[in-house]
Scaffold this motif. Sequence first.
Motif, mmCIF file in Angstrom:
data_model
loop_
_atom_site.group_PDB
_atom_site.id
_atom_site.type_symbol
_atom_site.label_atom_id
_atom_site.label_comp_id
_atom_site.label_asym_id
_atom_site.label_seq_id
_atom_site.Cartn_x
_atom_site.Cartn_y
_atom_site.Cartn_z
ATOM 1 N N VAL A 175 0.808 -1.221 0.000
ATOM 2 C CA VAL A 175 0.000 0.000 0.000
ATOM 3 C C VAL A 175 0.842 1.271 0.000
ATOM 4 O O VAL A 175 0.424 2.287 -0.574
ATOM 5 N N THR A 176 2.035 1.232 0.591
ATOM 6 C CA THR A 176 2.855 2.444 0.617
ATOM 7 C C THR A 176 3.450 2.766 -0.756
ATOM 8 O O THR A 176 3.948 3.874 -0.959
ATOM 9 N N ASP A 177 3.381 1.832 -1.695
ATOM 10 C CA ASP A 177 3.841 2.122 -3.061
ATOM 11 C C ASP A 177 3.031 3.248 -3.696
ATOM 12 O O ASP A 177 3.507 3.930 -4.602
ATOM 13 N N PHE A 178 1.793 3.436 -3.219
ATOM 14 C CA PHE A 178 0.941 4.498 -3.760
ATOM 15 C C PHE A 178 1.335 5.878 -3.229
ATOM 16 O O PHE A 178 0.778 6.892 -3.650
ATOM 17 N N PHE A 179 2.298 5.911 -2.285
ATOM 18 C CA PHE A 179 2.696 7.171 -1.653
ATOM 19 C C PHE A 179 4.198 7.415 -1.791
ATOM 20 O O PHE A 179 4.796 8.093 -0.957
ATOM 21 N N SER A 180 4.798 6.870 -2.842
ATOM 22 C CA SER A 180 6.258 6.975 -3.015
ATOM 23 C C SER A 180 6.719 8.423 -3.197
ATOM 24 O O SER A 180 7.888 8.735 -2.984
ATOM 25 N N HIS A 181 5.804 9.319 -3.583
ATOM 26 C CA HIS A 181 6.169 10.722 -3.786
ATOM 27 C C HIS A 181 6.125 11.534 -2.492
ATOM 28 O O HIS A 181 6.448 12.723 -2.489
ATOM 29 N N PHE A 182 5.735 10.889 -1.377
ATOM 30 C CA PHE A 182 5.731 11.572 -0.078
ATOM 31 C C PHE A 182 6.983 11.193 0.701
ATOM 32 O O PHE A 182 7.392 10.028 0.698
ATOM 33 N N LYS A 183 7.567 12.166 1.396
ATOM 34 C CA LYS A 183 8.792 11.891 2.155
ATOM 35 C C LYS A 183 8.492 11.210 3.491
ATOM 36 O O LYS A 183 9.345 10.540 4.058
#
Length: 245
Positions: free
Chosen positions: A84-92
Amino acid sequence: MERLQKVIARAGIASRRKSEELIKEGRVKVNGKVVTELGVKVSPSDKVEVNEIQIEKEEPVYFLLYKPRGVISSVSDDKGRKVVTDFFSHFKERIFPVGRLDYDTSGLLLLTNDGEFANLLMHPKNELDKVYVAKIKGIPLRENLRKLEKGIRLEDGKTAPAKVNLLSVDKKKQTAIVEITIHEGRNRQVRRMFEAIGNEVLKLKRERYGFLTLNGLKTGEARELTPHEVKQLRALALDKLKKKS
């Protein structure tokens, strides 16, 4: 208050395990004093240093994800599957899921970097409603649906009473669509509840968590929770816990 190694890991200095090693090696200070014990907890106001450099604490963030099927509710997977964190790769920020949805289950999942908030929502006594829509094999008998409403015996104990609504049936395909509301979070619970009355779950989706819904989102999309939603969720969870105490 959060464990020191969690705070260090969240700041992106090192993994949780490596953070523990740094503490044991005496390379971490809290408010100017060296700490070597792993049980120490710190508050947001405490000054934490690693190798004499003060860490920057991340601002808390809160997200609602429409999780697709075939995605792991985790921050990593040793088999290389999508998480699920793959959808937030652009967040630090180093976020993690609040609870989990099974690999084959889609729907509403919360993610955050706020450990206190996550623990509050996942507390065993917390009774926030979770609404699922299941497509099941076979057309369930009304008496069997009543068993789910009263609570049904599974291998890990009896479930709490559920709300059940038969939405539609397809007599030709011998399938049915059922909405079920629970507040527990056992592993594969909804699937096991239907299996216990003789109906295999073919497809499962979580449509609501507390007052939150998937409105406006497509599968794989996410949005940030508003400050008001975060405040509302926290207040609702605390209210449920007080009533159970």
